[in-house]
Design an enzyme around this catalytic site. Sequence first.
Site, PDB file in Angstrom:
ATOM      1  N   ASP A   1       0.859  -1.194   0.000  1.00 49.13           N
ATOM      2  CA  ASP A   1       0.000   0.000   0.000  1.00 49.13           C
ATOM      3  C   ASP A   1       0.896   1.244   0.000  1.00 49.13           C
ATOM      4  O   ASP A   1       1.778   1.378   0.852  1.00 49.13           O
ATOM      5  CB  ASP A   1      -0.870  -0.049   1.276  1.00 49.13           C
ATOM      6  CG  ASP A   1      -1.912   1.056   1.301  1.00 49.13           C
ATOM      7  OD1 ASP A   1      -2.223   1.605   0.239  1.00 49.13           O
ATOM      8  OD2 ASP A   1      -2.399   1.372   2.409  1.00 49.13           O
ATOM      9  N   MET A   2       0.661   2.154  -0.938  1.00 43.22           N
ATOM     10  CA  MET A   2       1.448   3.387  -0.977  1.00 43.22           C
ATOM     11  C   MET A   2       1.123   4.234   0.257  1.00 43.22           C
ATOM     12  O   MET A   2      -0.010   4.230   0.736  1.00 43.22           O
ATOM     13  CB  MET A   2       1.121   4.210  -2.229  1.00 43.22           C
ATOM     14  CG  MET A   2       1.188   3.459  -3.541  1.00 43.22           C
ATOM     15  SD  MET A   2       2.735   2.608  -3.812  1.00 43.22           S
ATOM     16  CE  MET A   2       3.833   3.983  -4.029  1.00 43.22           C
TER      17      MET A   2
ATOM     18  N   ARG B   1       0.027  14.397  10.209  1.00 39.05           N
ATOM     19  CA  ARG B   1      -0.745  13.535  11.123  1.00 39.05           C
ATOM     20  C   ARG B   1      -0.245  13.696  12.563  1.00 39.05           C
ATOM     21  O   ARG B   1      -1.006  13.560  13.510  1.00 39.05           O
ATOM     22  CB  ARG B   1      -0.657  12.069  10.690  1.00 39.05           C
ATOM     23  CG  ARG B   1      -1.389  11.813   9.380  1.00 39.05           C
ATOM     24  CD  ARG B   1      -1.397  10.342   9.004  1.00 39.05           C
ATOM     25  NE  ARG B   1      -1.590  10.202   7.560  1.00 39.05           N
ATOM     26  CZ  ARG B   1      -1.896   9.084   6.941  1.00 39.05           C
ATOM     27  NH1 ARG B   1      -2.055   7.971   7.627  1.00 39.05           N
ATOM     28  NH2 ARG B   1      -2.038   9.049   5.627  1.00 39.05           N
TER      29      ARG B   1
ATOM     30  N   ASP C   1      -3.937   2.679  -5.217  1.00 42.23           N
ATOM     31  CA  ASP C   1      -2.595   2.691  -4.626  1.00 42.23           C
ATOM     32  C   ASP C   1      -2.244   1.429  -3.858  1.00 42.23           C
ATOM     33  O   ASP C   1      -1.385   1.452  -2.992  1.00 42.23           O
ATOM     34  CB  ASP C   1      -2.430   3.916  -3.712  1.00 42.23           C
ATOM     35  CG  ASP C   1      -3.138   3.754  -2.382  1.00 42.23           C
ATOM     36  OD1 ASP C   1      -4.146   3.018  -2.335  1.00 42.23           O
ATOM     37  OD2 ASP C   1      -2.669   4.327  -1.389  1.00 42.23           O
ATOM     38  N   GLU C   2      -2.920   0.322  -4.123  1.00 44.40           N
ATOM     39  CA  GLU C   2      -2.557  -0.900  -3.402  1.00 44.40           C
ATOM     40  C   GLU C   2      -2.635  -2.120  -4.311  1.00 44.40           C
ATOM     41  O   GLU C   2      -3.457  -2.167  -5.228  1.00 44.40           O
ATOM     42  CB  GLU C   2      -3.435  -1.095  -2.163  1.00 44.40           C
ATOM     43  CG  GLU C   2      -4.889  -1.148  -2.479  1.00 44.40           C
ATOM     44  CD  GLU C   2      -5.801  -1.249  -1.257  1.00 44.40           C
ATOM     45  OE1 GLU C   2      -5.425  -1.872  -0.257  1.00 44.40           O
ATOM     46  OE2 GLU C   2      -6.907  -0.708  -1.345  1.00 44.40           O
TER      47      GLU C   2
ATOM     48  N   TYR D   1      -1.700  10.464  -2.505  1.00 42.15           N
ATOM     49  CA  TYR D   1      -1.861  11.705  -3.259  1.00 42.15           C
ATOM     50  C   TYR D   1      -0.843  12.760  -2.794  1.00 42.15           C
ATOM     51  O   TYR D   1      -0.357  13.560  -3.589  1.00 42.15           O
ATOM     52  CB  TYR D   1      -3.272  12.270  -3.107  1.00 42.15           C
ATOM     53  CG  TYR D   1      -4.371  11.515  -3.839  1.00 42.15           C
ATOM     54  CD1 TYR D   1      -4.161  10.249  -4.362  1.00 42.15           C
ATOM     55  CD2 TYR D   1      -5.634  12.084  -4.011  1.00 42.15           C
ATOM     56  CE1 TYR D   1      -5.175   9.561  -5.010  1.00 42.15           C
ATOM     57  CE2 TYR D   1      -6.655  11.404  -4.675  1.00 42.15           C
ATOM     58  CZ  TYR D   1      -6.409  10.138  -5.159  1.00 42.15           C
ATOM     59  OH  TYR D   1      -7.415   9.476  -5.815  1.00 42.15           O
TER      60      TYR D   1
HETATM   61  N1  DCP Z   1      -8.669   8.989  -1.206  1.00 45.79           N
HETATM   62  C1  DCP Z   1      -9.715   9.865  -1.502  1.00 45.79           C
HETATM   63  N2  DCP Z   1     -10.815   9.913  -0.706  1.00 45.79           N
HETATM   64  C2  DCP Z   1     -10.903   9.108   0.358  1.00 45.79           C
HETATM   65  C3  DCP Z   1      -9.877   8.188   0.650  1.00 45.79           C
HETATM   66  C4  DCP Z   1      -8.746   8.179  -0.151  1.00 45.79           C
HETATM   67  O1  DCP Z   1      -9.634  10.600  -2.484  1.00 45.79           O
HETATM   68  N3  DCP Z   1     -11.975   9.159   1.133  1.00 45.79           N
HETATM   69  C5  DCP Z   1      -7.461   9.008  -2.074  1.00 45.79           C
HETATM   70  C6  DCP Z   1      -6.366   9.839  -1.447  1.00 45.79           C
HETATM   71  C7  DCP Z   1      -5.387   8.855  -0.923  1.00 45.79           C
HETATM   72  C8  DCP Z   1      -5.568   7.667  -1.838  1.00 45.79           C
HETATM   73  O2  DCP Z   1      -6.936   7.694  -2.213  1.00 45.79           O
HETATM   74  O3  DCP Z   1      -4.046   9.355  -0.962  1.00 45.79           O
HETATM   75  C9  DCP Z   1      -5.236   6.358  -1.167  1.00 45.79           C
HETATM   76  O4  DCP Z   1      -6.073   6.172  -0.024  1.00 45.79           O
HETATM   77  P1  DCP Z   1      -5.573   5.427   1.264  1.00 45.79           P
HETATM   78  O5  DCP Z   1      -6.768   5.071   2.049  1.00 45.79           O
HETATM   79  O6  DCP Z   1      -4.621   4.330   0.910  1.00 45.79           O
HETATM   80  O7  DCP Z   1      -4.802   6.534   2.127  1.00 45.79           O
HETATM   81  P2  DCP Z   1      -3.407   7.224   1.903  1.00 45.79           P
HETATM   82  O8  DCP Z   1      -2.572   6.526   0.874  1.00 45.79           O
HETATM   83  O9  DCP Z   1      -3.602   8.682   1.692  1.00 45.79           O
HETATM   84  O10 DCP Z   1      -2.744   7.076   3.342  1.00 45.79           O
HETATM   85  P3  DCP Z   1      -2.155   5.778   4.055  1.00 45.79           P
HETATM   86  O11 DCP Z   1      -0.688   5.989   4.116  1.00 45.79           O
HETATM   87  O12 DCP Z   1      -2.776   5.810   5.419  1.00 45.79           O
HETATM   88  O13 DCP Z   1      -2.542   4.573   3.270  1.00 45.79           O
END
Ligand code: DCP
Length: 694
Positions: free
Chosen positions: A18-19, A60, A162-163, A23
């Site tokens: 998972d990235m 965070r 992203d996963e 974004y």
């Molecule tokens: N995303 C979005 N709206 C949401 C959830 C996520 O547009 N309600 C987009 C932004 C995130 C991307 O999808 O960057 C990937 O979501 P993740 O849940 O994997 O969260 P992140 O990658 O941002 O953070 P983490 O490091 O916790 O996985």
Amino acid sequence: MPIARPEPQNARVIAHVDMDCFYVQVEQRKQPELRGLPTAVVQYNSWKGGGLIAVSYEARKYGVKRSMRGDEAKNVCPTIQLVQVPVSRGKADLNVYRDAGSERVFPLSSYLDFPRVGPDNLQVTYLHFQIEEGLTWAAKPTLPGVIFILATKGRCERASIDEVYLDLTDAAEQMLSETPPEKLEAIDEEALRSHVLGFSEDFEVANCCSSSSVEDSRGQEEHVRQWLCRSDADHQDKLLACGAIIVAQLRMEVLKETMFTCSAGISHNKMLAKLASGMHKPAQQTIVPSSSVKELLASFPIKKMKQLGGKLGTSLQCDLGVSTVGDLLRFTEEKLQEHYGIRTGTWLWNIARGINGDEVQGRLLPKSHGCGKTFPGPQALRTITSVRFATLNFNVEHWLNELCEELSERIQHDLEKNRRVAHTLTLHARAFKVDGLHTNKKFPSKSCPLRYGTAKIQEDARKLFDFGLREYLSLQNTGWGVTSIAISASKILAVPSGTSSILKFFNGSCPSSTFSKELTDVSAEDHLSKETADASVEDSLSFSTSASVVSSLVREHGANSGILTLESFSMWMQEFLQLVLHGKHSIMDFFRGSNSFCSSSQVCDGNEIYPGANGTESEKQLNYKGDGYQSSHIDIQQSATWRFNVDDVDASVVDELPPEIQQEIREWLHSSKHANTVKRGSTIDRYFSPVKRS
Ligand code: DCP
């Protein structure tokens, strides 16, 4: 509903990658000065600074959360950098993020270091890129992006933007037999920094570690080395150790080539790997040995489990008093089945024990394409078309058209680049009634077969909206508002391999690159003119006589105007060849006595509505009947839908075909049998179409 699948007998190594704050990383790569700063990506919206959709780990630490608005985030972290999502067509444009996962990047290192795997086409080899890009190896070397790097070591399933899941069993088995961890001269630091559940914690507790101490982290790495190199471990744990070393290498490669960090979970099934990947973020990996599964699940919140975030999870909490996955162990399988049915009951019983037999699907491309827009509060859409004095942007048609235009571009791009065809168009919306009655009633989602071409998608989406609204309002004459609309293209299937040469066989000279264009052009037109079709048939086909019979019959029956899919083309072709080559039946019989093949009624299956070719006609034909709409009138001229059971094809017909296409037809038949989708046909005459004479 979830389905319980038994775990395979063999030991497996599954990783979930998972990235991290994806974004944000994409934006930070675009603007490197943002690296290391508290940063968040904000969705386009003027209200209270917009909604946060991704938050960096630096932000965070200050307590900034995704649920906050920009203004709120600034209150808790005044130095936060807020980056707006790019905007296009008045809505968020996510293409930059979509592309970032699968982009090509120019090499920062020698790609010759990469091992090649194969011949399994679900694993990526560099040779594939060469073919896909139409480049020669030496001419323009490109390196793949995140997904493609991850896919080099095993079967890869793209799970979201992203996963991915990876099945690394074969690579781990190979490593274990050739270079097991204890025989390696050195183990990468990244692998030594792994967290081994039920093992790493022992060290931390015993040594009262403070993570900042260099000595502590050296000691911890040494501790993990011992676990990775244990000679007394069972086969599954030895494989996990190899898997962890492989995943660490892949993550380092991703970082080196794309500048993105990612985190991973490594276990023997998908469920556990996914749970673990989020446990130590960012840029870390967590291993779940079988011996620590019980402890992990004992405290894992039930609502955080995939598929338990909604109603089922709430029912488990409220009706059975279950708050962690481990709590489920209190119930017998029969008891769970009593409450939730046989399938779900067994699935719950399995997850309580960490059992999950789901396989990693070989899929590098997304399963569907979708785009949507929300209209919160006063922005709610209240009319279908624009009315006098109302702002243009406040009507449904305007936004549907915008969304459909974007969707059309994306599926077109997918078709041209990946040779994939989408089959189903779906519209989802959220709405409210002005009188406030029946507030629980949801706007029903509606689907129909997808026709290519922006205008057609817009037309069909509009019909789906109208059907949905009528059902939602239940004939009540009340005002309404729409707070979100989303449109998606799904059931995306690959164009069967071999198609191009079969066309070549029929057309004489149709290179593969023009095939997808043909398909695109076909779908952009409703009907061919009689003259064009005749000329093309006469000019181009080896089977010209029979083909023109087919062609004119299709025209005579007014073949439908839906998109001609490769699937339907193959279906037509099989039948056509069977008739022509066997000469057993009259081709006229095929079309006239076509009850078994041709169903011209519109289909309404649950939420699925299949509108006919002609918008206004089909609307007139639809009668509302409680749960849905049904066709009251069959108009064969306008909406013939051809059906065909591939199992009925006499396989021996293939032996009678010219040798150079036999293999390809066999593959077609094989893939059609396994496609398990509704077959629908279209204008075959377009396929016997304008010959490109050299
Ligand atoms: N995303 C979005 N709206 C949401 C959830 C996520 O547009 N309600 C987009 C932004 C995130 C991307 O999808 O960057 C990937 O979501 P993740 O849940 O994997 O969260 P992140 O990658 O941002 O953070 P983490 O490091 O916790 O996985």
